[in-house]
Write a protein that holds these residues in place. Structure first.
Motif, PDB file in Angstrom:
ATOM      1  N   GLU A  92       0.835  -1.209   0.000  1.00  0.00           N
ATOM      2  CA  GLU A  92       0.000   0.000   0.000  1.00  0.00           C
ATOM      3  C   GLU A  92       0.867   1.256   0.000  1.00  0.00           C
ATOM      4  O   GLU A  92       0.560   2.244  -0.660  1.00  0.00           O
ATOM      5  N   ARG A  95       2.030   1.766  -3.552  1.00  0.00           N
ATOM      6  CA  ARG A  95       0.958   2.283  -4.404  1.00  0.00           C
ATOM      7  C   ARG A  95       0.741   3.780  -4.168  1.00  0.00           C
ATOM      8  O   ARG A  95       0.624   4.564  -5.113  1.00  0.00           O
ATOM      9  N   ILE A  96       0.717   4.178  -2.892  1.00  0.00           N
ATOM     10  CA  ILE A  96       0.510   5.595  -2.566  1.00  0.00           C
ATOM     11  C   ILE A  96       1.667   6.434  -3.101  1.00  0.00           C
ATOM     12  O   ILE A  96       1.457   7.502  -3.682  1.00  0.00           O
ATOM     13  N   GLN A  98       3.612   5.758  -5.629  1.00  0.00           N
ATOM     14  CA  GLN A  98       3.521   5.818  -7.088  1.00  0.00           C
ATOM     15  C   GLN A  98       2.414   6.784  -7.516  1.00  0.00           C
ATOM     16  O   GLN A  98       2.626   7.624  -8.390  1.00  0.00           O
ATOM     17  N   ASP A  99       1.248   6.674  -6.887  1.00  0.00           N
ATOM     18  CA  ASP A  99       0.124   7.555  -7.238  1.00  0.00           C
ATOM     19  C   ASP A  99       0.454   9.018  -6.978  1.00  0.00           C
ATOM     20  O   ASP A  99       0.016   9.901  -7.708  1.00  0.00           O
ATOM     21  N   ALA A 100       1.229   9.284  -5.922  1.00  0.00           N
ATOM     22  CA  ALA A 100       1.578  10.661  -5.565  1.00  0.00           C
ATOM     23  C   ALA A 100       2.814  11.154  -6.325  1.00  0.00           C
ATOM     24  O   ALA A 100       3.196  12.316  -6.198  1.00  0.00           O
ATOM     25  N   ALA A 177      -3.850   9.030   0.399  1.00  0.00           N
ATOM     26  CA  ALA A 177      -3.780   9.291  -1.040  1.00  0.00           C
ATOM     27  C   ALA A 177      -4.522  10.582  -1.386  1.00  0.00           C
ATOM     28  O   ALA A 177      -4.031  11.402  -2.175  1.00  0.00           O
ATOM     29  N   GLU A 181      -2.962  14.002  -2.830  1.00  0.00           N
ATOM     30  CA  GLU A 181      -3.504  14.550  -4.079  1.00  0.00           C
ATOM     31  C   GLU A 181      -3.751  16.053  -3.915  1.00  0.00           C
ATOM     32  O   GLU A 181      -3.479  16.838  -4.823  1.00  0.00           O
TER      33      GLU A 181
END
Length: 187
Positions: A92, A95-96, A98-100, A177, A181
């Motif tokens: 997790e 993922r966070i 990468q997303d950020a 997340a 964002e």
């Protein structure tokens, strides 16, 4: 730049300062002010030299309560972000990050050295002198190459709208997340 105005010291203030210098020497106190320098400057009429020798005593800047309150809110939020992030399972976290768009460890980014110097000064004072936010002791005064207070305020708007008080619990992955964002949104 030094003040064009020469500070004035009344005869009574000169007497008091001279007596304090004597007292300082008598008790052999160690401090920031050199009593010999201070006394020579006063007796010689070199009051201007005090600003040169001790610039922090001559400035007229005062950090206000509103700035301090905002720093407290920002450091509280970022403290919870860091603590919550470290508690997540590794997949997790990845993922966070990468997303950020993060390439380094998630950590408080700091303050712009010029335009956010007041916030940085307050944060450093809180962590280094008041022993608040011990987790931030090493990075509360971090210098960022970007102006960030506007982004922190945007994050705080989201943070303040969370259903239950986030201070009483860790943030979930989706909450982290969403907060990150908000940080990415330019003003």
């Amino acid at each position: 730049m030094r003040s064009a105005e020469s500070p004035s010291v009344s005869p009574g203030e000169k007497l008091i300062l001279s007596m304090l210098c004597d007292l300082n020497r008598k008790v052999e106190a160690k401090g920031m002010i050199d009593p010999d320098f201070l006394e020579y400057a006063i007796q010689g009429g070199h009051i201007w030299a005090l600003e040169w020798q001790y610039p922090s005593l001559a400035h007229r800047h005062v950090n206000g309560q509103a700035h301090a309150d905002l720093v407290i809110r920002i450091l509280t939020m970022w403290g919870l972000i860091e603590k919550s992030f470290h508690a997540l399972p590794e997949p997790e976290k990845a993922r966070i990050m990468q997303d950020a768009g993060l390439t380094a460890e998630l950590s408080f980014p700091g303050w712009h050295d010029e335009s956010e110097a007041n916030y940085r000064s307050i944060a450093r004072f809180m962590t280094e002198r008041m022993n608040l936010f011990p987790a931030f002791r090493r990075h509360a005064g971090r210098v960022s190459g970007e102006v960030l207070v506007g982004r922190y305020k945007k994050m705080l708007q989201y943070f303040d709208q969370l259903e239950s008080d986030p201070a009483d619990r860790l943030l979930t992955g989706p909450e982290l997340a969403a907060l990150l964002e908000q940080f990415q949104i330019e003003h």
